[in-house]
Write a protein that holds these residues in place. Structure first.
Motif, short mmCIF file in Angstrom:
data_model
loop_
_atom_site.label_atom_id
_atom_site.label_comp_id
_atom_site.label_asym_id
_atom_site.label_seq_id
_atom_site.Cartn_x
_atom_site.Cartn_y
_atom_site.Cartn_z
N ALA A 100 -6.89 -1.71 -32.05
CA ALA A 100 -5.27 -1.63 -31.97
C ALA A 100 -4.78 -0.39 -31.71
N HIS A 101 -4.97 0.40 -32.44
CA HIS A 101 -4.50 1.83 -32.24
C HIS A 101 -4.81 2.58 -31.08
N GLY A 102 -6.29 2.24 -30.80
CA GLY A 102 -6.95 2.83 -29.57
C GLY A 102 -5.85 2.42 -28.49
N LEU A 103 -5.96 1.16 -28.29
CA LEU A 103 -5.24 0.58 -27.06
C LEU A 103 -3.92 0.98 -27.11
N GLY A 104 -3.15 0.60 -28.22
CA GLY A 104 -1.70 1.15 -28.30
C GLY A 104 -1.33 2.48 -27.96
N ILE A 141 -9.89 7.24 -28.41
CA ILE A 141 -11.45 7.15 -28.56
C ILE A 141 -12.15 8.02 -29.36
N MET A 142 -11.82 9.64 -29.15
CA MET A 142 -12.65 10.37 -30.05
C MET A 142 -12.30 10.24 -31.54
N LEU A 143 -10.91 10.00 -31.89
CA LEU A 143 -10.46 9.72 -33.17
C LEU A 143 -11.42 8.70 -33.84
N LYS A 144 -11.78 7.71 -33.08
CA LYS A 144 -12.57 6.58 -33.69
C LYS A 144 -14.07 6.90 -34.01
N TRP A 203 -17.07 -0.84 -26.18
CA TRP A 203 -15.79 -1.49 -25.15
C TRP A 203 -14.26 -0.90 -25.22
N LEU A 204 -13.96 -0.57 -26.07
CA LEU A 204 -12.54 0.27 -26.36
C LEU A 204 -12.74 1.56 -25.62
N SER A 205 -13.64 2.19 -25.67
CA SER A 205 -14.00 3.59 -24.89
C SER A 205 -13.88 3.40 -23.44
N LEU A 206 -14.70 2.26 -22.77
CA LEU A 206 -14.85 2.09 -21.37
C LEU A 206 -13.51 1.45 -20.89
N VAL A 207 -12.89 0.55 -21.74
CA VAL A 207 -11.27 0.05 -21.24
C VAL A 207 -10.50 1.09 -21.17
N LEU A 208 -10.28 2.32 -22.05
CA LEU A 208 -9.51 3.21 -21.82
C LEU A 208 -9.57 4.13 -20.91
N CYS A 209 -10.94 4.36 -20.75
CA CYS A 209 -11.40 5.23 -19.47
C CYS A 209 -11.00 4.56 -18.20
#
Length: 503
Positions: free
Chosen positions: A345-349, A260-263, A95-101
């Motif tokens: 949180a870090h991914g979005l922020g 994303i990739m760091l995650k 979900w985080l990956s798709l949101v950021l892309c």
């Protein structure tokens, strides 16, 4: 239709359509870059719909922590299958990956007008590798997806990056590729150990988790996985590729790297280091937690020294990922939950901060905070958005980063008050570099030669507002996210196997 292979293939399919759209209409009235970006938006929106459907409509025959399963024979003679499984942890990361892309495609449609179709194809091919990494439960397939995301990212940096892009891309590739080969040796060692013990050749994650290992061999294999994930997270001292890669990458690639990739490094430590080798991970935990604290302090201190805004955010990521490393190896449920919340949180922020830094560079043609000056009067919307995410990154109570960092610190305190105290010092340094960035970019006196620049339009602010709202919800009511994103236990493996695979 099973949604898991669709999730994997959807991004690269959308990338192929984006490439075609840019080639078919290169001289149309609309820019080809915009044609390509809309295919990326569509692919990510469809992926988000699938993710929400899996959360809402869980199959009754897959009730439990593992939400969905797919398996098909691939190379049966070697015990290799195309096996995908998803639990709350995988779903949260996807979900985080798709949101950021989606944010990259929607907020940066003019990112690259030269070779726009190729750019979006490589961008979405990287996303395919990332999603596959979060889903694969066959170790050969996991390694395949792990390597898949490296090549398109290397090309994105080397071709569309900034002034020193070639060196940054080469450093990124050498570190990640070299550490990936170390992980491959550990995979092969685990497979051969299982074959000697049982006579069965398999790469199945669940089957290999039951392999009897000596303490020395378990530690050796765990370290092979750890090295690969430590490079990607990154962990000091194998972090040296990250500041250059984040700084030189184009905006969309910077978001993909940091958000994303760091995650994938943190996810790998949870899924493989801690869950496949629990005893070895427990013995290695003091070293890992010490490395986490070193990363927290080093990353925050280096951020305080930076004048390049993208480089400041990059070193801040090293500091935040130190909390993730410490929480994962703390050994408690609280520490694990804190690490997962911190990753979200870090991914979005940080993704939002890189988007803002990219917008500033596009408008002012500089990343040097000494040359930017105060932007609040000229760009109040961008400045207000940057202020919100800068405050979030320093761990302001009521926002998502605070929850993750607080849980990790509380968990570490029970294990070692000394380590927890040192880690908490990083929060003081985080406040220094975040507020320094805010003051120099947004609140300082505006430059006398600052030319008129356009602010964020309403549609971009609407998208950023949604991300801000989620950060607030994550900070004020994190319980649902913490409960849902807990990794599924290995004991729950009642999933069908592909025909022809090893038992």
């Amino acid at each position: 239709m099973n949604p898991l292979p669709v999730l994997v293939l959807l991004p690269v399919t959308g990338g192929g359509l984006a490439w075609l759209a840019a080639r078919i209409r290169p001289h149309s009235g609309r820019p080809s870059a915009r044609d390509a970006s809309w295919w990326t938006v569509l692919a990510t929106l469809i992926g988000e719909t699938l993710v929400l459907a899996m959360v809402t409509f869980r199959h009754t025959d897959h009730a439990g922590p593992w939400l969905e399963h797919f398996a098909a024979p691939w190379i049966p003679v070697m015990g290799i299958a195309f096996r995908l499984d998803i639990d709350g942890l995988s779903l949260s990361m996807i979900w985080l990956s798709l949101v950021l892309c989606f944010l990259c495609a929607f907020l940066v449609p003019r990112q690259d007008t030269t070779g726009a179709g190729t750019f979006h194809f490589l961008f979405l091919a990287t996303l395919t590798g990332i999603i596959g990494t979060f889903l694969a439960t066959d170790l050969f397939l996991f390694f395949f997806f792990w390597e898949l995301m490296l090549v398109p990212m290397f090309v994105l940096i080397a071709t569309w990056g900034h002034e020193d892009r070639q060196r940054a891309a080469m450093k990124f590739f050498m570190f990640t590729q070299g550490s990936g080969l170390v992980m491959l040796l550990s995979i092969l060692g685990l497979v051969m150990a299982h074959y000697r013990a049982t006579g069965v050749l398999t790469f199945d994650y669940f089957t290999l988790s039951r392999t009897p290992l000596s303490p020395a061999l378990s530690m050796l294999l765990m370290l092979g996985f750890f090295i690969a994930f430590a490079v990607k997270l990154p962990v000091v001292p194998v972090h040296v590729w990250l500041p250059d890669a984040h700084t030189q990458a184009p905006t969309a690639a910077s978001v993909l790297l940091a958000g994303i990739m760091l995650k994938t490094g943190g996810y790998g430590m949870i899924r493989f280091d801690v869950m496949l080798f629990p005893d070895a991970a427990s013995r290695f935990a003091p070293v890992a937690m010490a490395l986490g604290v070193v990363g927290i302090l080093y990353g925050a201190w280096m951020s305080c020294m930076q004048d390049d805004v993208k480089r400041l955010i990059a070193y801040g990521s090293i500091s935040h990922m130190g909390f993730v490393l410490s929480g994962i190896f703390d050994g408690s449920a609280m520490g694990m939950q804190g690490a997962i919340v911190q990753m979200l949180a870090h991914g979005l922020g940080t993704g939002a901060l890189f988007l803002i830094a990219g917008a500033i560079q596009d408008r002012l043609h500089t990343r040097d905070m000494r040359r930017i000056g105060g932007l609040w009067a000229a760009m109040p919307r961008l400045s207000g958005t940057g202020l919100f995410f800068a405050v979030a990154s320093l761990g302001m109570p009521g926002l998502g980063n605070f929850v993750g960092e607080f849980l990790v610190l509380l968990a570490i305190w029970h294990a070692s008050p000394v380590i927890a105290t040192l880690a908490a010092t990083g929060l003081i340094l985080a406040a220094i570099y975040a507020l320094r960035m805010v003051n120099r970019i947004f609140l300082a006196a505006p430059r006398a030669d600052l030319r008129p620049v356009r602010d964020f339009p309403a549609r971009q602010m609407a998208v950023f507002a949604c991300v801000m709202a989620f950060m607030i919800v994550l900070g004020l009511y994190p319980q649902p996210f913490m409960a849902f994103s807990t990794p599924a236990p290995l004991s729950v493996t009642a999933m069908p196997r592909p025909e022809g695979s090893a038992p």
